[in-house]
Structures are given as C-alpha cells and as structure tokens.
Scaffold this active site. Sequence first.
Site, PDB file in Angstrom:
ATOM      1  N   GLY A  94      -4.602  -4.469  -3.723  1.00 46.28           N
ATOM      2  CA  GLY A  94      -5.567  -3.410  -4.000  1.00 46.28           C
ATOM      3  C   GLY A  94      -4.773  -2.185  -4.397  1.00 46.28           C
ATOM      4  O   GLY A  94      -4.132  -1.566  -3.546  1.00 46.28           O
ATOM      5  N   HIS A  95      -4.737  -1.885  -5.687  1.00 44.31           N
ATOM      6  CA  HIS A  95      -3.924  -0.771  -6.185  1.00 44.31           C
ATOM      7  C   HIS A  95      -4.850   0.357  -6.636  1.00 44.31           C
ATOM      8  O   HIS A  95      -5.678   0.153  -7.527  1.00 44.31           O
ATOM      9  CB  HIS A  95      -3.043  -1.228  -7.351  1.00 44.31           C
ATOM     10  N   LYS A 133       1.777   1.958  -5.140  1.00 40.03           N
ATOM     11  CA  LYS A 133       2.286   1.346  -6.377  1.00 40.03           C
ATOM     12  C   LYS A 133       1.356   1.647  -7.542  1.00 40.03           C
ATOM     13  O   LYS A 133       1.795   1.974  -8.642  1.00 40.03           O
ATOM     14  CB  LYS A 133       2.406  -0.188  -6.198  1.00 40.03           C
ATOM     15  N   GLN A 162       1.905  -6.389  -3.353  1.00 37.62           N
ATOM     16  CA  GLN A 162       2.429  -6.558  -1.993  1.00 37.62           C
ATOM     17  C   GLN A 162       3.791  -5.840  -1.904  1.00 37.62           C
ATOM     18  O   GLN A 162       3.972  -4.846  -2.564  1.00 37.62           O
ATOM     19  CB  GLN A 162       2.508  -8.034  -1.594  1.00 37.62           C
ATOM     20  N   ASP A 203       0.813  -1.217   0.000  1.00 33.48           N
ATOM     21  CA  ASP A 203       0.000   0.000   0.000  1.00 33.48           C
ATOM     22  C   ASP A 203       0.847   1.269   0.000  1.00 33.48           C
ATOM     23  O   ASP A 203       0.458   2.292   0.580  1.00 33.48           O
ATOM     24  CB  ASP A 203      -0.971   0.000   1.200  1.00 33.48           C
TER      25      ASP A 203
HETATM   26  P1  GDP Z   1      -0.783   0.213  -3.526  1.00 34.86           P
HETATM   27  O1  GDP Z   1      -1.383  -1.046  -3.028  1.00 34.86           O
HETATM   28  O2  GDP Z   1       0.691   0.277  -3.291  1.00 34.86           O
HETATM   29  O3  GDP Z   1      -1.125   0.521  -4.955  1.00 34.86           O
HETATM   30  O4  GDP Z   1      -1.411   1.388  -2.633  1.00 34.86           O
HETATM   31  P2  GDP Z   1      -2.963   1.559  -2.245  1.00 34.86           P
HETATM   32  O5  GDP Z   1      -3.702   2.042  -3.430  1.00 34.86           O
HETATM   33  O6  GDP Z   1      -3.452   0.347  -1.548  1.00 34.86           O
HETATM   34  O7  GDP Z   1      -2.867   2.670  -1.113  1.00 34.86           O
HETATM   35  C1  GDP Z   1      -2.326   3.923  -1.371  1.00 34.86           C
HETATM   36  C2  GDP Z   1      -3.384   4.984  -1.038  1.00 34.86           C
HETATM   37  O8  GDP Z   1      -2.769   6.250  -0.957  1.00 34.86           O
HETATM   38  C3  GDP Z   1      -4.440   5.114  -2.105  1.00 34.86           C
HETATM   39  O9  GDP Z   1      -5.644   5.525  -1.495  1.00 34.86           O
HETATM   40  C4  GDP Z   1      -3.902   6.232  -2.991  1.00 34.86           C
HETATM   41  O10 GDP Z   1      -4.920   6.924  -3.698  1.00 34.86           O
HETATM   42  C5  GDP Z   1      -3.258   7.117  -1.971  1.00 34.86           C
HETATM   43  N1  GDP Z   1      -2.066   7.867  -2.429  1.00 34.86           N
HETATM   44  C6  GDP Z   1      -1.091   7.486  -3.287  1.00 34.86           C
HETATM   45  N2  GDP Z   1      -0.118   8.420  -3.333  1.00 34.86           N
HETATM   46  C7  GDP Z   1      -0.482   9.403  -2.484  1.00 34.86           C
HETATM   47  C8  GDP Z   1       0.129  10.625  -2.065  1.00 34.86           C
HETATM   48  O11 GDP Z   1       1.217  10.990  -2.472  1.00 34.86           O
HETATM   49  N3  GDP Z   1      -0.562  11.372  -1.127  1.00 34.86           N
HETATM   50  C9  GDP Z   1      -1.759  10.996  -0.631  1.00 34.86           C
HETATM   51  N4  GDP Z   1      -2.334  11.781   0.273  1.00 34.86           N
HETATM   52  N5  GDP Z   1      -2.370   9.843  -1.008  1.00 34.86           N
HETATM   53  C10 GDP Z   1      -1.725   9.058  -1.902  1.00 34.86           C
HETATM   54  P1  IMO Z   2      -0.936  -4.328  -2.191  1.00 37.80           P
HETATM   55  O1  IMO Z   2      -0.491  -4.908  -3.511  1.00 37.80           O
HETATM   56  C1  IMO Z   2      -0.924  -4.763   2.135  1.00 37.80           C
HETATM   57  C2  IMO Z   2      -0.958  -8.855   3.708  1.00 37.80           C
HETATM   58  C3  IMO Z   2      -2.156  -9.320   4.485  1.00 37.80           C
HETATM   59  C4  IMO Z   2      -1.482 -10.279   5.449  1.00 37.80           C
HETATM   60  C5  IMO Z   2      -0.413 -10.916   4.577  1.00 37.80           C
HETATM   61  C6  IMO Z   2      -0.809 -12.272   3.997  1.00 37.80           C
HETATM   62  O2  IMO Z   2      -2.209  -3.578  -2.259  1.00 37.80           O
HETATM   63  O3  IMO Z   2       0.183  -3.575  -1.551  1.00 37.80           O
HETATM   64  P2  IMO Z   2      -2.447 -12.948   2.006  1.00 37.80           P
HETATM   65  O4  IMO Z   2      -3.913 -12.714   1.834  1.00 37.80           O
HETATM   66  O5  IMO Z   2      -1.602 -12.380   0.930  1.00 37.80           O
HETATM   67  O6  IMO Z   2      -2.115 -14.388   2.284  1.00 37.80           O
HETATM   68  O7  IMO Z   2      -2.089 -12.167   3.379  1.00 37.80           O
HETATM   69  O8  IMO Z   2      -0.142 -10.001   3.547  1.00 37.80           O
HETATM   70  N1  IMO Z   2      -1.237  -8.320   2.344  1.00 37.80           N
HETATM   71  C7  IMO Z   2      -1.167  -7.023   2.022  1.00 37.80           C
HETATM   72  N2  IMO Z   2      -0.942  -5.938   2.781  1.00 37.80           N
HETATM   73  N3  IMO Z   2      -1.091  -4.624   0.806  1.00 37.80           N
HETATM   74  C8  IMO Z   2      -1.285  -5.711   0.027  1.00 37.80           C
HETATM   75  O9  IMO Z   2      -1.303  -5.643  -1.313  1.00 37.80           O
HETATM   76  C9  IMO Z   2      -1.382  -6.980   0.635  1.00 37.80           C
HETATM   77  N4  IMO Z   2      -1.605  -8.229   0.178  1.00 37.80           N
HETATM   78  C10 IMO Z   2      -1.504  -9.037   1.232  1.00 37.80           C
HETATM   79  O10 IMO Z   2      -2.788  -8.260   5.133  1.00 37.80           O
HETATM   80  O11 IMO Z   2      -0.826  -9.553   6.460  1.00 37.80           O
HETATM   81 MG    MG Z   3      -2.903  -1.708  -1.760  1.00 37.16          MG
END
Ligand code: GDP
Ligand code: IMO
Ligand code: MG
Length: 428
Positions: free
Chosen positions: A40-41, A16, A223, A13
């Site tokens: 979840g991207h 990415k 991840q 998170d």
């Molecule tokens: P990922 O799994 O690495 O793609 O990240 P996620 O989408 O799960 O979580 C990142 C969250 O931060 C999302 O809600 C994005 O919209 C938000 N986000 C990404 N870059 C920034 C930033 O520079 N500032 C803020 N405030 N939010 C951001």
């Molecule tokens: P993105 O790509 C954050 C975590 C779960 C748990 C561990 C194992 O959005 O960054 P799993 O269901 O993969 O067997 O769970 O990994 N986990 C993540 N945490 N971002 C993710 O994906 C994750 N995918 C799995 O919360 O701790």
């Molecule tokens: Mg994510």
Amino acid sequence: MSSTVLVGTQWGDEGKGKICDLIAGQFDCVVRYQGGNNAGHTIQVGERKYGLHQVPSGIMYPDCISVIGNGCVVNPAVLLEEIDMFERDGISTKNLKVSGNAHIIMPYHMDLDGAYEQLLGDHSIGTTKRGIGPCYQDKMARIGLRMQDMLDEGVFREKLGRALDRVNPQLEKIFGLATYTVEQICADYLPMAERLRPYIAETGRLLNDMVDAGKKILFEGAQATLLDIDYGTYPYVTSSNCTAGGAVTGTGVGMKNMDRVLGIMKAYITRVGEGPMPTELAYETPEGHTLTEQGYEYGVTTGRRRRCGWFDGVIANYAARVNGLTDIALTKLDVLGAFDTIKVCVAYEVAGERYTTVPEHEEHFANAVPVFEELPGWKCDISACRSFDELPAPAQAYVRRVEELAGTKVSFVSVGPDREQTIVRDWK
Ligand code: GDP
Ligand code: IMO
Ligand code: MG
C-alpha cells in the site's frame, strides 16, 4: 542522473510511494519488481491522495511508462479497480504495462492464505491475507498461472485444470474448504483478461529497449529489507525478494544498468504483522502512543494499527549493506518534533554479546535487547522547512547520526506526506 533502485529498508511503510512519486518525473519509466496487492503505497499531491497496491507510483506523470514486472504477483480484479479509479480521475493508464510473466493471484490463493494463518495459530505471520504467499508458492512449485495464460482461453483452461488437481484436494481434505471448478474461475477471470489484454506486454524486452535507448528507469520496491524472504526476519516475512537484488530478477534488466540504490528509511520504526522488533514501544506507553498517532501509523492495505518503536541503527546499517545503498531518503522526521529527547538504537545485547549488525540466527534477533543513545529533540513543527539549513540544530544532528549509523548519506529528508514537504539535500 541514472537508473535507480528504490527499496524499503525496515519493515515496510517507510514512505516509498511518496518518494517514488516525488522523483518519478526524473525518469522515463517506473517499474515494480516484486510483491502484489499486499503493498500500500501512498502518494499525495495537494488535495489528491491515493493508496496504490499494484500500479507503480509513477502513474501521476503522463509521459512516464509504468510497468508491473515479472517478479510481481497480480490480482486482476484489484488491478482493474486501480485502473478504473485513475481513469475516472482523468489520470491516463495508457502507459501502463503488465508483464506476461507475472503470476496471477487466484481466489484459492486467498483462501489458502487465511487457512495457513489459522493453522499456525499463535505462530501466525499476520499476513495481509491477499494470497501472496500461496501464489509465490505455486510459482516455485511450477503450477502457477501467468498473465500471458489469460490471453488464450484454451491454455488458461488447461493450466487451471492442472492447478486445481493439486489445489482442490488441499482445500477440501486438509482445510474443509469449498473447492473450485474451471468453469467458476473462468467466468470471473476471462472477462477480466479481455479488459487487461491491452496492458499485457513483454516487459523485459520493453525495459531493455528503453535502457538501450538511454532512458532512465526507476525500480520501485514494495515491502522492505526486513520482510525479504532471504534477508528478513524469517519466517515473519513476505514471500518475495524485496531487497535491491529483486530488481534484477523481477524485471529482466541487468545490474550494470542500475547505478543508484535509494533506501527509504523512516526516522523511527514501524511494523505491521507479527515477528520480532527490538525497539518496539507498546502503544500504551506515551512514546508509543505519540509515534502511532502523530505519525498516523495505520496500514493502507488492511487498516491495521502499526507497531511503533525508536529508530534502529543496527537495521539501518544492515539494510545499507544488504542492498548496497548509495543514498537514503529519511522520512517522517516531522513526527519526532513531539519529543523532548529521542532514543536511537546503536547496538543489540544478546546473551552477553554486543551486535552492531543484525544477528543471523533468528533466536538471537528475537532476544536482542537494544542499546540506546539519547539525542536532544527539537520540540517544534518542521513541516514547512524546505532546506537542511532551516532545520533546527538538533534535527540536523539527528540526520547526521542516521548517516553515521547507516554509513550512507541522507540525500532526502521528508517532513510531511505531500510531495512538496521534502528537503532535497544531495540528488541530481
Ligand atoms: P509505503 O508503503 O512505503 O509507500 O508507505 P505508506 O504509504 O504505507 O505509509 C507511509 C505514510 O506516511 C503515508 O500515509 C504517507 O502519506 C505518510 N508520509 C510519507 N512521508 C511522510 C513524512 O515525511 N511525514 C509524514 N508526517 N507523513 C509521511
Ligand atoms: P508496503 O509495500 C508493511 C507484512 C504483513 C506480514 C508479512 C507477510 O506498503 O511497505 P504477506 O501478505 O506479504 O504474506 O504478509 O508482511 N507486509 C507488509 N508490511 N508494508 C507492506 O507493504 C507489507 N506487505 C506485507 O503485514 O507481516
Ligand atoms: Mg505501505
């Protein structure tokens, strides 16, 4: 400009999806190399916001080929939901390809994921319960079903029967859960197979043909480094190789074709699920609360509140080495605008010993006490800054300190969720 591997450097998170979407237009193809719908991207372009689980974050660009590589595991129902969502919104999925060698997540994988977690009780991992671990487990046990198996009913039935011979007794005798019949699963999966047929391809060959034709590929990790099955905080990890090496085995493209490794790094740390996290701040503390709420740290996949803490330079340095980072995208710097002073972890103390890299022994990491350095905050909104010079001096100093700790240049600074809210410092 060259082919690039994009990896998470912390516990996921990091943003990415945002950075992948930002740069995908510079590439001919974006390929996911591991993981499944545990990811979840988020991508946000103006008013449009998507939380992608399986489809690569290059889908917004009509000319970009999107590939789900052989290292991924695929939940067909979730993939079809994503395809339908994009088609409804007028975003074409005609350039989406799914590897015939990617493994299929079955209903029993999800049942077993939940059952294993329950069995672990206080030691549970906090998985997403999407069946990821059990699916990879079957892959390694060589009883998994792959996307190509869906294309031939006879093959699918036969392999499914053999898998169920091993899975059903486990479901029934160990966990007291309902078993499955071949008929039951075929009734659900075979119609989905027909819908997915046009997307299933020999993606290893496709990708290598693109490389030979001089096309540029972006390898999108899911991840992150500390969730990697080998390099993460085992056993509190996911079941795939999220680090840069996974891009080779997860796509079939040779490593000589990967020139840059871009690490996505949040300006602080978050983690969702169980396991050690040295710089964690309890949600109840003012700092923990501020990071969670200002950063809106709630999971895209499960909606769980993420654990938050100060930036960990030891992890940053470890991620740089394990992935061979050439560049960093530092994200969510705007969120730190709320603090008078900001702490950064520069080392750990473990049993009287000082560590500047992640201790390999899990007990040492679990007991690591962070050594903090305190940096001045900037106390203002930086989300409209579009160049490094526009950032207040303390924010610039923070970025430079991250570079020192990671030993890697920060090429992007992200100051908001939108594509536009990015400072491109050094990326061509
Ligand atoms: P990922 O799994 O690495 O793609 O990240 P996620 O989408 O799960 O979580 C990142 C969250 O931060 C999302 O809600 C994005 O919209 C938000 N986000 C990404 N870059 C920034 C930033 O520079 N500032 C803020 N405030 N939010 C951001
Ligand atoms: P993105 O790509 C954050 C975590 C779960 C748990 C561990 C194992 O959005 O960054 P799993 O269901 O993969 O067997 O769970 O990994 N986990 C993540 N945490 N971002 C993710 O994906 C994750 N995918 C799995 O919360 O701790
Ligand atoms: Mg994510």
